[in-house]
Write an enzyme that holds these catalytic residues in place. Structure first.
Site, PDB file in Angstrom:
ATOM      1  N   LYS A  77      17.453 -53.084  49.834  1.00 43.66           N
ATOM      2  CA  LYS A  77      16.030 -52.698  49.803  1.00 43.66           C
ATOM      3  C   LYS A  77      15.165 -53.898  49.436  1.00 43.66           C
ATOM      4  O   LYS A  77      14.151 -54.185  50.080  1.00 43.66           O
ATOM      5  CB  LYS A  77      15.819 -51.573  48.793  1.00 43.66           C
ATOM      6  CG  LYS A  77      14.369 -51.172  48.593  1.00 43.66           C
ATOM      7  CD  LYS A  77      13.751 -50.623  49.873  1.00 43.66           C
ATOM      8  CE  LYS A  77      12.269 -50.421  49.732  1.00 43.66           C
ATOM      9  NZ  LYS A  77      11.631 -49.993  50.997  1.00 43.66           N
TER      10      LYS A  77
ATOM     11  N   CYS B  72       4.707 -52.513  47.050  1.00 45.65           N
ATOM     12  CA  CYS B  72       6.119 -52.719  47.419  1.00 45.65           C
ATOM     13  C   CYS B  72       6.391 -54.154  47.842  1.00 45.65           C
ATOM     14  O   CYS B  72       7.106 -54.883  47.166  1.00 45.65           O
ATOM     15  CB  CYS B  72       6.487 -51.734  48.522  1.00 45.65           C
ATOM     16  SG  CYS B  72       6.432 -50.058  47.898  1.00 45.65           S
TER      17      CYS B  72
HETATM   18  N1  LIG Z   1       5.245 -45.437  48.696  1.00 49.51           N
HETATM   19  C1  LIG Z   1       6.065 -45.919  49.611  1.00 49.51           C
HETATM   20  O1  LIG Z   1       5.709 -46.086  50.790  1.00 49.51           O
HETATM   21  C2  LIG Z   1       7.453 -46.299  49.228  1.00 49.51           C
HETATM   22  C3  LIG Z   1       7.860 -46.304  47.886  1.00 49.51           C
HETATM   23  N2  LIG Z   1       9.163 -46.659  47.586  1.00 49.51           N
HETATM   24  C4  LIG Z   1       9.624 -46.609  46.200  1.00 49.51           C
HETATM   25  O2  LIG Z   1       9.742 -45.239  45.801  1.00 49.51           O
HETATM   26  C5  LIG Z   1       9.484 -45.113  44.399  1.00 49.51           C
HETATM   27  C6  LIG Z   1       8.376 -44.098  44.201  1.00 49.51           C
HETATM   28  O3  LIG Z   1       7.228 -44.615  44.838  1.00 49.51           O
HETATM   29  P1  LIG Z   1       5.989 -43.660  45.191  1.00 49.51           P
HETATM   30  O4  LIG Z   1       6.470 -42.321  45.593  1.00 49.51           O
HETATM   31  O5  LIG Z   1       5.106 -44.431  46.113  1.00 49.51           O
HETATM   32  O6  LIG Z   1       5.304 -43.553  43.746  1.00 49.51           O
HETATM   33  P2  LIG Z   1       4.143 -42.520  43.316  1.00 49.51           P
HETATM   34  O7  LIG Z   1       3.468 -43.150  42.164  1.00 49.51           O
HETATM   35  O8  LIG Z   1       3.375 -42.090  44.512  1.00 49.51           O
HETATM   36  O9  LIG Z   1       4.980 -41.232  42.838  1.00 49.51           O
HETATM   37  C7  LIG Z   1       5.822 -41.265  41.712  1.00 49.51           C
HETATM   38  C8  LIG Z   1       5.687 -39.926  40.999  1.00 49.51           C
HETATM   39  O10 LIG Z   1       6.625 -39.895  39.924  1.00 49.51           O
HETATM   40  C9  LIG Z   1       6.033 -39.183  38.854  1.00 49.51           C
HETATM   41  N3  LIG Z   1       6.797 -39.466  37.644  1.00 49.51           N
HETATM   42  C10 LIG Z   1       6.778 -40.569  36.870  1.00 49.51           C
HETATM   43  N4  LIG Z   1       7.676 -40.441  35.860  1.00 49.51           N
HETATM   44  C11 LIG Z   1       8.290 -39.226  36.019  1.00 49.51           C
HETATM   45  C12 LIG Z   1       9.316 -38.519  35.327  1.00 49.51           C
HETATM   46  N5  LIG Z   1       9.906 -39.051  34.256  1.00 49.51           N
HETATM   47  N6  LIG Z   1       9.686 -37.299  35.776  1.00 49.51           N
HETATM   48  C13 LIG Z   1       9.090 -36.762  36.870  1.00 49.51           C
HETATM   49  N7  LIG Z   1       8.123 -37.379  37.594  1.00 49.51           N
HETATM   50  C14 LIG Z   1       7.725 -38.607  37.156  1.00 49.51           C
HETATM   51  C15 LIG Z   1       4.591 -39.632  38.845  1.00 49.51           C
HETATM   52  O11 LIG Z   1       3.769 -38.707  38.169  1.00 49.51           O
HETATM   53  C16 LIG Z   1       4.302 -39.698  40.356  1.00 49.51           C
HETATM   54  O12 LIG Z   1       3.771 -38.486  40.823  1.00 49.51           O
HETATM   55  C17 LIG Z   1       9.131 -46.509  43.912  1.00 49.51           C
HETATM   56  O13 LIG Z   1      10.286 -47.125  43.392  1.00 49.51           O
HETATM   57  C18 LIG Z   1       8.690 -47.230  45.198  1.00 49.51           C
HETATM   58  O14 LIG Z   1       8.905 -48.634  45.115  1.00 49.51           O
HETATM   59  C19 LIG Z   1      10.072 -47.033  48.549  1.00 49.51           C
HETATM   60  C20 LIG Z   1       9.690 -47.055  49.877  1.00 49.51           C
HETATM   61  C21 LIG Z   1       8.385 -46.676  50.308  1.00 49.51           C
HETATM   62  C1  LIG Z   2      10.236 -54.312  55.431  1.00 53.28           C
HETATM   63  C2  LIG Z   2       9.080 -53.395  55.611  1.00 53.28           C
HETATM   64  O1  LIG Z   2       8.439 -53.349  56.651  1.00 53.28           O
HETATM   65  N1  LIG Z   2       8.763 -52.603  54.543  1.00 53.28           N
HETATM   66  C3  LIG Z   2       7.709 -51.622  54.691  1.00 53.28           C
HETATM   67  C4  LIG Z   2       6.672 -51.848  53.598  1.00 53.28           C
HETATM   68  O2  LIG Z   2       5.568 -51.001  53.858  1.00 53.28           O
HETATM   69  P1  LIG Z   2       4.096 -51.572  53.558  1.00 53.28           P
HETATM   70  O3  LIG Z   2       3.110 -50.599  54.064  1.00 53.28           O
HETATM   71  O4  LIG Z   2       3.986 -52.008  52.145  1.00 53.28           O
HETATM   72  O5  LIG Z   2       4.220 -52.911  54.437  1.00 53.28           O
HETATM   73  P2  LIG Z   2       3.282 -53.753  55.389  1.00 53.28           P
HETATM   74  O6  LIG Z   2       2.769 -52.985  56.527  1.00 53.28           O
HETATM   75  O7  LIG Z   2       4.075 -54.951  55.696  1.00 53.28           O
HETATM   76  O8  LIG Z   2       2.015 -54.174  54.456  1.00 53.28           O
HETATM   77  C5  LIG Z   2       2.220 -54.935  53.297  1.00 53.28           C
HETATM   78  C6  LIG Z   2       1.080 -55.944  53.182  1.00 53.28           C
HETATM   79  O9  LIG Z   2       1.343 -57.063  54.023  1.00 53.28           O
HETATM   80  C7  LIG Z   2       0.230 -57.311  54.848  1.00 53.28           C
HETATM   81  N2  LIG Z   2       0.705 -57.865  56.126  1.00 53.28           N
HETATM   82  C8  LIG Z   2       1.644 -57.196  56.852  1.00 53.28           C
HETATM   83  C9  LIG Z   2       2.091 -57.717  58.036  1.00 53.28           C
HETATM   84  C10 LIG Z   2       1.570 -58.949  58.504  1.00 53.28           C
HETATM   85  O10 LIG Z   2       1.915 -59.452  59.579  1.00 53.28           O
HETATM   86  N3  LIG Z   2       0.635 -59.603  57.750  1.00 53.28           N
HETATM   87  C11 LIG Z   2       0.185 -59.090  56.564  1.00 53.28           C
HETATM   88  O11 LIG Z   2      -0.664 -59.684  55.908  1.00 53.28           O
HETATM   89  C12 LIG Z   2      -0.467 -55.971  54.991  1.00 53.28           C
HETATM   90  O12 LIG Z   2      -1.825 -56.129  55.304  1.00 53.28           O
HETATM   91  C13 LIG Z   2      -0.276 -55.389  53.601  1.00 53.28           C
HETATM   92  O13 LIG Z   2      -1.257 -55.881  52.729  1.00 53.28           O
HETATM   93  O14 LIG Z   2       7.174 -51.533  52.313  1.00 53.28           O
HETATM   94  C14 LIG Z   2       7.623 -50.162  52.202  1.00 53.28           C
HETATM   95  C15 LIG Z   2       8.045 -49.927  50.767  1.00 53.28           C
HETATM   96  O15 LIG Z   2       9.081 -50.418  50.362  1.00 53.28           O
HETATM   97  O16 LIG Z   2       7.239 -49.225  50.111  1.00 53.28           O
HETATM   98  C16 LIG Z   2       8.785 -49.972  53.166  1.00 53.28           C
HETATM   99  O17 LIG Z   2       9.331 -48.678  53.011  1.00 53.28           O
HETATM  100  C17 LIG Z   2       8.279 -50.211  54.569  1.00 53.28           C
HETATM  101  O18 LIG Z   2       9.357 -50.059  55.501  1.00 53.28           O
END
Ligand SMILES: NC(=O)C1=CN([C@@H]2O[C@H](COP(=O)(O)OP(=O)(O)OC[C@H]3O[C@@H](n4cnc5c(N)ncnc54)[C@H](O)[C@@H]3O)[C@@H](O)[C@H]2O)C=CC1
Ligand SMILES: CC(=O)N[C@@H]1[C@@H](OP(=O)(O)OP(=O)(O)OC[C@H]2O[C@@H](n3ccc(=O)[nH]c3=O)[C@H](O)[C@@H]2O)O[C@H](C(=O)O)[C@@H](O)[C@@H]1O
Length: 420
Positions: free
Chosen positions: A212, A266
Site C-alpha cells: 500500500k 494519502c
Molecule cells: N479515503 C480514501 O480514499 C482512502 C483511505 N484509505 C485509508 O483508510 C483509512 C481510513 O480512511 P478514511 O475512511 O478516509 O478516514 P475517515 O476519517 O473518513 O473515516 C475514519 C472513521 O473512523 C472513525 N473512528 C476513529 N477512531 C475510531 C474508533 N476507535 N472506533 C470506531 N471508529 C473510529 C472516525 O470517527 C471516522 O468516521 C486510513 O488509514 C486511510 O489512509 C485507504 C485508501 C483510500
Molecule cells: C496510487 C494511487 O493512485 N492512489 C490513489 C490515491 O488517491 P488520491 O485521490 O489521493 O490520488 P490522486 O488522484 O493521485 O491525487 C493526489 C494528489 O496528487 C495530485 N496529482 C495527481 C496526479 C498528477 O498527475 N498530478 C498531481 O498533482 C492531485 O491533484 C492530488 O492533489 O490514494 C488513495 C488512498 O490511498 O487514499 C488510493 O486508494 C488511490 O488508489
C-alpha cells in the site's frame, strides 16, 4: 465457517462503503464509529460523506435491515478496521486510532473470529495489533503464538479505491491479502469474495502493508518529477505542458502532470511511513515529499512576481488589485478541501495581499472558515470580469470549459496548464 455477522470499525470514506458492500450481499453488518452524528445519520439510511452512488446502497441496506450503526462494538464473525492513520510530530505514523479500535473490539472477540486491518499502516502494524489483542485476551490464542491453529485469525488488507469512484473500484479492484498465516489469508479472501469481482492476491502481512505504501509512494515520486520539471521549465522559458505532451509520445515514457502541490490525506502522508522506518535508505521518497511540499511556496512566489508586474504595468495601487484563485479542492471535480495545496495557496495569498482576493470553487457553496474575512467567494463569470491577476489552482471541468484565448488578462499563474 461462514460469516453471518460482519463488523466494520470506522465508518468514513472507506469503512462505510465497505460496510454497505457487505450489506448489499445480504450479510448482517454492524458498523461502529465513535462519531455519534455518523452513527445516527447512517441509522436513518442517510450518509454523512460525499461519494457517488453510496447513498442509495446505504439506504437500501439500512431499510432492508442488513446494516446498522453503533458507537460500541458487538460480537461478530469478522471485524474490518478502517480508522484514520495520520502522521504526528516529524511525520511519524500515528497508530492511536488503530490501538483504540483494537482495544474496543477485544472484549467482544470470540473463538473463530477474523480481524482485518485495512487502514494504511507502517510495516509491522498488523503484528503490533495482534499483540495488543493478545495482551487483552489471554484466554484466546493468536497467530503469533498459535500459528495456523489460532483461535483468532488476523490479516492486513489495504484499500486502494479512488475517491469519487469508490463504489466501482471496491468491487472491481484486485485486493492484496496479507494474512499472518496462510489460514488467515484464506479466511480473509473468503470474506472479501462475498462482494469482490477483482482477484484476491495472497501474500504476508508485512508485504501487504508495504504494498500500500509503495503504490502511493510510486505516485508521489512521479508527481514530484513532474513538479520539478515545471520549476525548471519556468526558468528555461519552456511550456512544461507541451514538453510533457511531447515526451509522453515516447512509447515508454509516461510523465504525470504538475500541479500546485500534492493534496489529500494519502499520497501526501503514506510515503512518510516508509521514510520514518527507513530514514537512511528512503532518500528519493523523502526528496519527492519535499519537492511536492515545496511547490505551494514556489507558486506563491510566482503570484508575488505576477502582481509586481501587474502593478508596474497598469499603475494601480496594490490595494486596488484583485487576485482571483480558481479552485480550492485537493483535486479536480471533488469537494474535498482536506490537505489541499490550492487551499494553502489561497490562504497565503489572502494573508499577503492588501487588495481583494476572490476565490472560485464550483464544489462548495460557502467560503471555508480559514478564508473568512480575508477572501470573497465569487462566481466564475464575476472573477473573470473583475480580477487583474488570475491564479489557476485546480483543473475543475468548469474551468477547462473556458478557452484560454478567451482570457482577457495577461497576468495569469496557471499551475495546471488549463489556460496556457
Ligand atoms: N479515503 C480514501 O480514499 C482512502 C483511505 N484509505 C485509508 O483508510 C483509512 C481510513 O480512511 P478514511 O475512511 O478516509 O478516514 P475517515 O476519517 O473518513 O473515516 C475514519 C472513521 O473512523 C472513525 N473512528 C476513529 N477512531 C475510531 C474508533 N476507535 N472506533 C470506531 N471508529 C473510529 C472516525 O470517527 C471516522 O468516521 C486510513 O488509514 C486511510 O489512509 C485507504 C485508501 C483510500
Ligand atoms: C496510487 C494511487 O493512485 N492512489 C490513489 C490515491 O488517491 P488520491 O485521490 O489521493 O490520488 P490522486 O488522484 O493521485 O491525487 C493526489 C494528489 O496528487 C495530485 N496529482 C495527481 C496526479 C498528477 O498527475 N498530478 C498531481 O498533482 C492531485 O491533484 C492530488 O492533489 O490514494 C488513495 C488512498 O490511498 O487514499 C488510493 O486508494 C488511490 O488508489
Amino acid at each position: 465457517m461462514s460469516f453471518s455477522t460482519i463488523s466494520v470499525i470506522g465508518l468514513g470514506y472507506i469503512g462505510l462503503p465497505t460496510a454497505a458492500a457487505f450489506a448489499s450481499r445480504q450479510k448482517q453488518v454492524v458498523g461502529v464509529d465513535i462519531n455519534q452524528h455518523a452513527v445516527d445519520t447512517i441509522n436513518r439510511g442517510e450518509i454523512h460523506i460525499v461519494e457517488p452512488d453510496l447513498g442509495e446502497v446505504v439506504k437500501t441496506a439500512v431499510t432492508g435491515g442488513y446494516l446498522t450503526a453503533s458507537t460500541t462494538p458487538v460480537e461478530a464473525d469478522a471485524y474490518l478496521i478502517a480508522v484514520p492513520t495520520p502522521f504526528k510530530g516529524d511525520h511519524e505514523p500515528d497508530m492511536v486510532f488503530v490501538e483504540a479500535a483494537a482495544q474496543s473490539i477485544a472484549p467482544v472477540l470470540k473463538k473463530g473470529a477474523l480481524v482485518i486491518l485495512e487502514s494504511t499502516s507502517p510495516v509491522g502494524a498488523t503484528e503490533q495489533m495482534a499483540q495488543w489483542l493478545a495482551d487483552l485476551r489471554q484466554d484466546l490464542s493468536f497467530p503469533q503464538q498459535a500459528g495456523e491453529h489460532a483461535d483468532v485469525n488476523i490479516a492486513y488488507c489495504p484499500e486502494r479505491v479512488l475517491p469519487g469512484q469508490v463504489m466501482v473500484e471496491l468491487i472491481k479492484n484486485d485486493r492484496v491479502i496479507g494474512g499472518m498465516t496462510p489460514v488467515c489469508s484464506a479466511r480473509a479472501s473468503e470474506l472479501y469474495n462475498i462482494f469482490l469481482e477483482g482477484e484476491c492476491v495472497i501474500t504476508n502481512a508485512r508485504t501487504a502493508e508495504m504494498c500500500k505504501l509503495t503504490e502511493n509512494s510510486f505516485r508521489d515520486v512521479n508527481i514530484a518529477f513532474a513538479n520539478e520539471l515545471s520549476l525548471i521549465c519556468a526558468d528555461q522559458g519552456i511550456n512544461v505542458w507541451e514538453l510533457i505532451r511531447l515526451a509522453n509520445r515516447h512509447p515508454r515514457v509516461n510523465i504525470l502532470q504538475p500541479g500546485p502541490g500534492v493534496g489529500g490525506h494519502c499520497i501526501a502522508v503514506d510515503p512518510w511511513f516508509i521514510v520514518a522506518q527507513n530514514p537512511q535508505q528512503a532518500r528519493l521518497i523523502r526528496t519527492a515529499r519535499e519537492v511536492n511540499d515545496h511547490k505551494p511556496h514556489w507558486v506563491m512566489n510566482q503570484v508575488k512576481a505576477m502582481v509586481a508586474d501587474c502593478l508596474a504595468t497598469n499603475g494601480k495601487r496594490a490595494s486596488e488589485i484583485k487576485i482571483a484563485c480558481f479552485g480550492l479542492a485537493f483535486k479536480p471535480n471533488i469537494d474535498d478541501l482536506r490537505e489541499s495545496p490550492a487551499m494553502e495557496i489561497a490562504e497565503l495569498i489572502a494573508d499577503w495581499h492588501s487588495g481583494t482576493t476572490l476565490v472560485v470553487e464550483p464544489n462548495v457553496h460557502q467560503l471555508p472558515q480559514k478564508l473568512a474575512g480575508k477572501a470573497t467567494l465569487a462566481t466564475l463569470t464575476d472573477a473573470l470580469v473583475e480580477a487583474d491577476v488570475l491564479v489557476m489552482l485546480v483543473d475543475h471541468k468548469e474551468f477547462k470549459a473556458i478557452a484560454g484565448d478567451s482570457i482577457q488578462q495577461v497576468f495569469v499563474v496557471d499551475t495546471k496548464g488549463v489556460w496556457r
